[in-house]
Write a protein that holds these residues in place. Structure first.
Motif, PDB file in Angstrom:
ATOM      1  N   VAL A 360      -3.277  -8.393  -5.248  1.00 35.78           N
ATOM      2  CA  VAL A 360      -3.384  -7.195  -4.418  1.00 35.78           C
ATOM      3  C   VAL A 360      -3.720  -7.612  -2.984  1.00 35.78           C
ATOM      4  O   VAL A 360      -4.745  -8.240  -2.735  1.00 35.78           O
ATOM      5  CB  VAL A 360      -4.470  -6.243  -4.958  1.00 35.78           C
ATOM      6  CG1 VAL A 360      -4.607  -5.017  -4.048  1.00 35.78           C
ATOM      7  CG2 VAL A 360      -4.140  -5.826  -6.389  1.00 35.78           C
ATOM      8  N   THR A 361      -2.847  -7.253  -2.054  1.00 40.33           N
ATOM      9  CA  THR A 361      -3.108  -7.540  -0.638  1.00 40.33           C
ATOM     10  C   THR A 361      -3.628  -6.321   0.109  1.00 40.33           C
ATOM     11  O   THR A 361      -4.269  -6.466   1.148  1.00 40.33           O
ATOM     12  CB  THR A 361      -1.840  -8.043   0.055  1.00 40.33           C
ATOM     13  OG1 THR A 361      -0.774  -7.086  -0.129  1.00 40.33           O
ATOM     14  CG2 THR A 361      -1.405  -9.398  -0.492  1.00 40.33           C
ATOM     15  N   HIS A 362      -3.368  -5.128  -0.419  1.00 39.10           N
ATOM     16  CA  HIS A 362      -3.785  -3.903   0.261  1.00 39.10           C
ATOM     17  C   HIS A 362      -4.298  -2.901  -0.763  1.00 39.10           C
ATOM     18  O   HIS A 362      -3.564  -2.506  -1.669  1.00 39.10           O
ATOM     19  CB  HIS A 362      -2.609  -3.283   1.028  1.00 39.10           C
ATOM     20  CG  HIS A 362      -2.152  -4.093   2.198  1.00 39.10           C
ATOM     21  ND1 HIS A 362      -1.525  -5.311   2.048  1.00 39.10           N
ATOM     22  CD2 HIS A 362      -2.251  -3.858   3.543  1.00 39.10           C
ATOM     23  CE1 HIS A 362      -1.234  -5.799   3.243  1.00 39.10           C
ATOM     24  NE2 HIS A 362      -1.668  -4.946   4.159  1.00 39.10           N
ATOM     25  N   GLU A 363      -5.559  -2.522  -0.638  1.00 34.36           N
ATOM     26  CA  GLU A 363      -6.138  -1.458  -1.448  1.00 34.36           C
ATOM     27  C   GLU A 363      -6.540  -0.340  -0.504  1.00 34.36           C
ATOM     28  O   GLU A 363      -7.353  -0.545   0.402  1.00 34.36           O
ATOM     29  CB  GLU A 363      -7.338  -1.965  -2.228  1.00 34.36           C
ATOM     30  CG  GLU A 363      -7.908  -0.937  -3.194  1.00 34.36           C
ATOM     31  CD  GLU A 363      -9.029  -1.491  -4.042  1.00 34.36           C
ATOM     32  OE1 GLU A 363     -10.201  -1.098  -3.788  1.00 34.36           O
ATOM     33  OE2 GLU A 363      -8.750  -2.329  -4.920  1.00 34.36           O
ATOM     34  N   GLN A 364      -5.966   0.844  -0.705  1.00 36.02           N
ATOM     35  CA  GLN A 364      -6.119   1.948   0.232  1.00 36.02           C
ATOM     36  C   GLN A 364      -6.357   3.254  -0.514  1.00 36.02           C
ATOM     37  O   GLN A 364      -5.998   3.394  -1.691  1.00 36.02           O
ATOM     38  CB  GLN A 364      -4.845   2.096   1.073  1.00 36.02           C
ATOM     39  CG  GLN A 364      -4.549   0.930   2.002  1.00 36.02           C
ATOM     40  CD  GLN A 364      -5.439   0.938   3.231  1.00 36.02           C
ATOM     41  OE1 GLN A 364      -5.691   1.984   3.826  1.00 36.02           O
ATOM     42  NE2 GLN A 364      -5.926  -0.243   3.605  1.00 36.02           N
ATOM     43  N   PRO A 365      -6.945   4.263   0.166  1.00 36.17           N
ATOM     44  CA  PRO A 365      -7.017   5.596  -0.429  1.00 36.17           C
ATOM     45  C   PRO A 365      -5.616   6.159  -0.652  1.00 36.17           C
ATOM     46  O   PRO A 365      -4.671   5.826   0.076  1.00 36.17           O
ATOM     47  CB  PRO A 365      -7.769   6.420   0.617  1.00 36.17           C
ATOM     48  CG  PRO A 365      -8.414   5.430   1.523  1.00 36.17           C
ATOM     49  CD  PRO A 365      -7.558   4.218   1.508  1.00 36.17           C
ATOM     50  N   ASP A 381       2.162  -6.750   7.918  1.00 38.00           N
ATOM     51  CA  ASP A 381       0.763  -7.034   7.623  1.00 38.00           C
ATOM     52  C   ASP A 381       0.596  -7.872   6.358  1.00 38.00           C
ATOM     53  O   ASP A 381      -0.343  -7.684   5.588  1.00 38.00           O
ATOM     54  CB  ASP A 381      -0.009  -5.704   7.494  1.00 38.00           C
ATOM     55  CG  ASP A 381      -1.525  -5.890   7.536  1.00 38.00           C
ATOM     56  OD1 ASP A 381      -1.976  -6.843   8.187  1.00 38.00           O
ATOM     57  OD2 ASP A 381      -2.232  -5.088   6.882  1.00 38.00           O
ATOM     58  N   ALA A 382       1.549  -8.803   6.115  1.00 44.96           N
ATOM     59  CA  ALA A 382       1.515  -9.681   4.934  1.00 44.96           C
ATOM     60  C   ALA A 382       1.369  -8.884   3.638  1.00 44.96           C
ATOM     61  O   ALA A 382       0.699  -9.297   2.696  1.00 44.96           O
ATOM     62  CB  ALA A 382       0.389 -10.703   5.062  1.00 44.96           C
ATOM     63  N   CYS A 383       2.022  -7.729   3.579  1.00 47.64           N
ATOM     64  CA  CYS A 383       1.878  -6.822   2.435  1.00 47.64           C
ATOM     65  C   CYS A 383       2.727  -7.307   1.259  1.00 47.64           C
ATOM     66  O   CYS A 383       3.951  -7.413   1.368  1.00 47.64           O
ATOM     67  CB  CYS A 383       2.292  -5.403   2.836  1.00 47.64           C
ATOM     68  SG  CYS A 383       2.042  -4.182   1.538  1.00 47.64           S
ATOM     69  N   ILE A 384       2.070  -7.571   0.124  1.00 51.76           N
ATOM     70  CA  ILE A 384       2.764  -7.990  -1.088  1.00 51.76           C
ATOM     71  C   ILE A 384       2.548  -6.987  -2.221  1.00 51.76           C
ATOM     72  O   ILE A 384       3.490  -6.618  -2.908  1.00 51.76           O
ATOM     73  CB  ILE A 384       2.317  -9.400  -1.512  1.00 51.76           C
ATOM     74  CG1 ILE A 384       2.724 -10.416  -0.430  1.00 51.76           C
ATOM     75  CG2 ILE A 384       2.926  -9.787  -2.870  1.00 51.76           C
ATOM     76  CD1 ILE A 384       2.237 -11.822  -0.667  1.00 51.76           C
ATOM     77  N   LYS A 385       1.304  -6.525  -2.422  1.00 56.05           N
ATOM     78  CA  LYS A 385       1.051  -5.549  -3.479  1.00 56.05           C
ATOM     79  C   LYS A 385       0.035  -4.534  -2.997  1.00 56.05           C
ATOM     80  O   LYS A 385      -1.054  -4.890  -2.535  1.00 56.05           O
ATOM     81  CB  LYS A 385       0.552  -6.246  -4.738  1.00 56.05           C
ATOM     82  CG  LYS A 385       0.437  -5.289  -5.946  1.00 56.05           C
ATOM     83  CD  LYS A 385       1.785  -4.665  -6.290  1.00 56.05           C
ATOM     84  CE  LYS A 385       1.711  -3.738  -7.499  1.00 56.05           C
ATOM     85  NZ  LYS A 385       3.000  -3.090  -7.768  1.00 56.05           N
ATOM     86  N   VAL A 386       0.391  -3.254  -3.136  1.00 57.20           N
ATOM     87  CA  VAL A 386      -0.445  -2.138  -2.693  1.00 57.20           C
ATOM     88  C   VAL A 386      -1.019  -1.414  -3.903  1.00 57.20           C
ATOM     89  O   VAL A 386      -0.273  -1.019  -4.808  1.00 57.20           O
ATOM     90  CB  VAL A 386       0.365  -1.149  -1.846  1.00 57.20           C
ATOM     91  CG1 VAL A 386      -0.520   0.038  -1.420  1.00 57.20           C
ATOM     92  CG2 VAL A 386       0.989  -1.819  -0.641  1.00 57.20           C
ATOM     93  N   VAL A 387      -2.319  -1.221  -3.922  1.00 54.19           N
ATOM     94  CA  VAL A 387      -2.986  -0.389  -4.906  1.00 54.19           C
ATOM     95  C   VAL A 387      -3.647   0.775  -4.176  1.00 54.19           C
ATOM     96  O   VAL A 387      -4.324   0.578  -3.166  1.00 54.19           O
ATOM     97  CB  VAL A 387      -4.033  -1.172  -5.719  1.00 54.19           C
ATOM     98  CG1 VAL A 387      -4.853  -0.236  -6.604  1.00 54.19           C
ATOM     99  CG2 VAL A 387      -3.334  -2.214  -6.593  1.00 54.19           C
ATOM    100  N   LEU A 388      -3.445   1.986  -4.694  1.00 52.50           N
ATOM    101  CA  LEU A 388      -3.986   3.196  -4.083  1.00 52.50           C
ATOM    102  C   LEU A 388      -5.064   3.793  -4.992  1.00 52.50           C
ATOM    103  O   LEU A 388      -4.936   3.788  -6.220  1.00 52.50           O
ATOM    104  CB  LEU A 388      -2.863   4.217  -3.868  1.00 52.50           C
ATOM    105  CG  LEU A 388      -1.703   3.753  -2.999  1.00 52.50           C
ATOM    106  CD1 LEU A 388      -0.560   4.759  -3.031  1.00 52.50           C
ATOM    107  CD2 LEU A 388      -2.154   3.517  -1.551  1.00 52.50           C
ATOM    108  N   LYS A 389      -6.094   4.310  -4.355  1.00 50.55           N
ATOM    109  CA  LYS A 389      -7.223   4.889  -5.071  1.00 50.55           C
ATOM    110  C   LYS A 389      -7.356   6.373  -4.736  1.00 50.55           C
ATOM    111  O   LYS A 389      -7.651   6.741  -3.610  1.00 50.55           O
ATOM    112  CB  LYS A 389      -8.535   4.175  -4.645  1.00 50.55           C
ATOM    113  CG  LYS A 389      -8.570   2.691  -4.979  1.00 50.55           C
ATOM    114  CD  LYS A 389      -8.833   2.470  -6.451  1.00 50.55           C
ATOM    115  CE  LYS A 389      -9.140   1.025  -6.743  1.00 50.55           C
ATOM    116  NZ  LYS A 389      -9.518   0.809  -8.155  1.00 50.55           N
ATOM    117  N   PRO A 390      -7.109   7.256  -5.722  1.00 49.29           N
ATOM    118  CA  PRO A 390      -7.256   8.696  -5.463  1.00 49.29           C
ATOM    119  C   PRO A 390      -8.695   9.063  -5.114  1.00 49.29           C
ATOM    120  O   PRO A 390      -9.630   8.384  -5.515  1.00 49.29           O
ATOM    121  CB  PRO A 390      -6.832   9.334  -6.785  1.00 49.29           C
ATOM    122  CG  PRO A 390      -5.961   8.305  -7.437  1.00 49.29           C
ATOM    123  CD  PRO A 390      -6.551   6.980  -7.056  1.00 49.29           C
TER     124      PRO A 390
END
Length: 390
Positions: A360-365, A381-390
């Motif tokens: 995970v490279t990006h964890e965001q709301p 932004d070197a983005c490879i895997k995005v995880v989102l948090k509700p």
């Protein structure tokens, strides 16, 4: 509730949508704790708009906590922590019993001649609301939902929903001989995991990707890497002699290069939906620069495993070369539940043998989802895997 919804090509909104409700005794409702953006979601963002409807809830990599259960549920309870496979399968039809859950006969989308329904993936796969949302309805949950522990962080489990079993199946389909060589084209999330799985199984692994940050991540896990250039096939042969024993295509229809196919894809997207659907179902062609390179690179008598998504009805294949080189091809949507028993212990292993702590490279709301779709697609932004948090 709030959710990410498709509103048009490259248009994702953080929207108010109706809360899900139990519709069938086999349903559960989960409160989503983590959901990811998959490379396949980018096909909806860019190319598959003719099959999307404004307001469709996106997302098919999801986990969370059970909030409500249908009257037919016997294996799950409120409060359980679960991962949700992207394909919706019943567990009792002939296909499910033969570990072909992606072809489930109970949820097949026969209107479009497709296999099992997916969460959040267009009318082609059932137009089932997805998991990039605060809550998710899960059909056939006693079979589909994977119950996990409460101790480890979400990212150790979340990828059991799609990309980890997809990568594992891709490597299994590659049929690499003991001590053999596997080349992985594309070091996005699936390619990263496929390369690590290959190393875990004892193969020599070569990863190919034009993005330096993706190559650097793979190298942290002992993967030899190459840029994707006109010299890639020659480099692979130079390192392996005959060519890799197997090649895994983790890229699919939106590969770099193939300018003619790229223009056709873009032109199709400008047509009215019905005309675009007709074009995609009859004359569309994918960008095949990776596929062509993979076929060139694999040794004679080797195996080509395709995990990347292709959708072109008229995508050309070099049949003379495939026949002459005696190349075996295996491909297809992942049968997620067939791999759960093997993968869950690896995900929970304290040694983290597949490097799930480094993906995970990006964890965001969840509210930042629209921007993260753009960042991921443009590889910013070197983005490879995005995880989102509700």
């Amino acid at each position: 509730m709030k959710a990410l919804t498709w509103q048009g090509k490259r248009k994702i909104a953080f929207s108010d949508v109706p809360d899900p409700v139990i519709q069938d005794p086999s349903d559960i409702i989960i409160k989503v704790t983590s959901t990811a953006i998959c490379g396949s979601d980018l096909h909806l963002y860019e190319l598959l708009g003719p099959y999307m409807h404004a307001g469709d809830v996106l997302g098919h990599e999801t986990m969370g906590i059970v909030q409500e259960v249908g009257s037919g549920i016997t294996k799950l309870s409120v409060g359980d922590r679960v991962v949700i496979p992207f394909n919706i399968s019943c567990g009792h039809c002939w296909m499910c019993q033969h570990d072909l859950q992606s072809q489930c006969e109970t949820t097949q989308v026969r209107k479009h001649g497709k296999g099992a329904q997916f969460f959040g993936y267009s009318e082609l796969y059932g137009q089932v609301p997805g998991g990039q949302a605060e809550y998710l309805r899960v059909p056939h949950a006693d079979y589909g939902a994977v119950k996990v522990g409460h101790e480890l962080p979400d990212h150790r489990y979340l990828f059991l929903s799609d990309i980890l079993p997809t990568a594992w199946q891709g490597v299994e389909y590659a049929s690499v001989p003991d001590g053999g060589t596997l080349a992985v084209y594309g070091l996005g999330p699936v390619g990263q995991l496929a390369a690590r799985i290959g190393r875990h199984l004892g193969y020599e692994v070569l990863g190919i990707d034009p993005v330096a940050e993706r190559r650097a991540m793979a190298e942290r896990h002992g993967i030899q890497t190459l840029d994707f250039t006109k010299d890639t096939v020659g480099e692979l042969r130079g390192r392996t002699g005959r060519g890799p024993d197997a090649v895994l295509d983790a890229v699919g229809m939106e590969a770099h290069g193939s300018p003619v196919s790229s223009m056709f894809q873009q032109a199709t997207g400008l047509l009215p939906d019905k005309a675009a659907q007709l074009a995609m179902e009859n004359v569309s062609a994918d960008r095949t620069s990776v596929l062509d390179s993979a076929i060139d690179a694999v040794r004679r008598g080797g195996t080509l495993s395709i995990s990347g998504v292709y959708a072109g009805a008229a995508t050309p294949m070099p049949m003379v070369k495939l026949f002459d080189k005696q190349i075996q091809i295996r491909q297809g949507q992942c049968n997620v539940r067939s791999w759960t028993r093997k993968l869950l212990p690896l995900a929970e292993d304290a040694a983290d043998p597949l490097g799930l702590d480094d993906l995970v490279t990006h964890e965001q709301p969840l509210s930042n989802g629209p921007q993260m779709y753009e960042t991921f697609q443009k590889k910013q932004d070197a983005c490879i895997k995005v995880v989102l948090k509700p």
